[in-house]
Design an enzyme around this catalytic site. Structure first.
Site, mmCIF file in Angstrom:
data_model
loop_
_atom_site.group_PDB
_atom_site.id
_atom_site.type_symbol
_atom_site.label_atom_id
_atom_site.label_comp_id
_atom_site.label_asym_id
_atom_site.label_seq_id
_atom_site.Cartn_x
_atom_site.Cartn_y
_atom_site.Cartn_z
ATOM 1 N N CYS A 192 -2.103 -0.258 7.529
ATOM 2 C CA CYS A 192 -1.100 1.025 7.464
ATOM 3 C C CYS A 192 -1.451 1.611 8.536
ATOM 4 C CB CYS A 192 -1.764 1.651 6.320
ATOM 5 S SG CYS A 192 -1.449 0.690 4.632
ATOM 6 N N GLU A 207 0.928 3.930 2.050
ATOM 7 C CA GLU A 207 1.432 4.145 3.417
ATOM 8 C C GLU A 207 2.709 3.173 3.675
ATOM 9 O OE1 GLU A 207 -1.750 3.538 2.570
ATOM 10 O OE2 GLU A 207 -2.830 4.868 3.823
ATOM 11 N N CYS A 233 -5.633 1.886 6.081
ATOM 12 C CA CYS A 233 -6.336 0.792 6.242
ATOM 13 C C CYS A 233 -6.007 0.272 7.621
ATOM 14 C CB CYS A 233 -6.386 -0.258 5.090
ATOM 15 S SG CYS A 233 -4.806 -1.194 5.298
ATOM 16 N N HIS A 245 0.794 -1.164 0.031
ATOM 17 C CA HIS A 245 0.041 -0.066 0.106
ATOM 18 C C HIS A 245 0.778 1.124 0.041
ATOM 19 C CE1 HIS A 245 -3.903 -1.801 1.659
ATOM 20 N NE2 HIS A 245 -3.245 -2.705 0.503
#
Lengths: 159, 159
Positions: A89, A58, A86, A56
């Site tokens: 993260c 992040e 999420c 992701h």
């Protein structure tokens, strides 16, 4: 005074997220790690491009910042991310010891675009037995051996 | 019938976690990804050794398995991990589409050994405003632009 965000960093994250889609490189997410007004790292989602379900925006930005600074602690750094992190993260932000998170779109927005973020937050509020991914403990006594080794180790580096 | 674990895979994860401590390479955690009774990947925690706060055993194993299989989806694979996954790793297991999680030590055990896992699970049950890591939304309208690009994109690869 609590930390205050600089919207320009968030605009940069949003622009990177949009560009990532236009370039066909991955999902509509990107993030920056900033310390003392300086960008330490920036990254976009690369789950499909790099065959990495953890890639992701992040997580990629946290990894890149830690690599750039040569440390596993990003204490004193802030996360700017195009969308509410999420649970993966957000937990990564905790483990990285980040001091603040500034985000653009909400998890509900992500859900409207077809992503599971809101679902995952609900999963985490459920008791383990009620979650959709089956998880079960076994060999609990044997597993303590690793922690016993850790507690006794003269080599350990706390993190 | 729900999936059933093979304790030998969990014993292997526990042994790797203990060895990781003995070798001074990282925290007392390790994990395996298994499909149809075959080990696809195994990995230990390498947070301090690789300067990567996301390099938990489970994340490392998921990344290695996805790389080995050349895919971002590990559907049909199971996770064996020496300790109950932290929220980062449990969410990573969701994103990887794993079908089951088998773990040894509990998050409470990890807490007794000095790790934040139990704390993090409590954080996730709190409303965002009550969490210890400040997180705030701004530019929500501007941020939707990335999702609009995604929804309109002919290049997107769903994941």
């Amino acid at each position: 005074m609590p930390p205050q965000p600089n919207p320009d960093f968030l605009r940069r994250a949003i622009a990177l997220a949009t560009q990532n889609v236009i370039d066909g490189l991955g999902g509509p997410f990107a993030a920056l790690i900033v310390r003392d007004g300086q960008v330490i790292a920036e990254a976009a989602n690369s789950v499909t491009a790099t065959c990495d379900p953890t890639a992701h925006g992040e997580v990629n930005a946290i990894r890149a910042a830690a690599r750039a600074l040569g440390t596993f602690s990003l204490a004193g750094c802030e996360l700017y991310t195009s969308c509410e992190p999420c649970p993966m993260c957000l937990a990564a932000a905790h483990w990285a010891r980040l001091s603040a998170v500034w985000y653009g779109a909400s998890a509900a927005d992500a859900a409207r675009a077809g992503f599971d973020d809101a679902f995952l937050y609900e999963e985490f509020r459920r008791e383990p037995a009620a979650r959709s991914l089956p998880a079960r403990q076994l060999l609990g006594d044997e597993a303590w051996e690793s922690f016993a080794a850790w507690l006794a180790s003269p080599l350990k580096v706390d993190y």
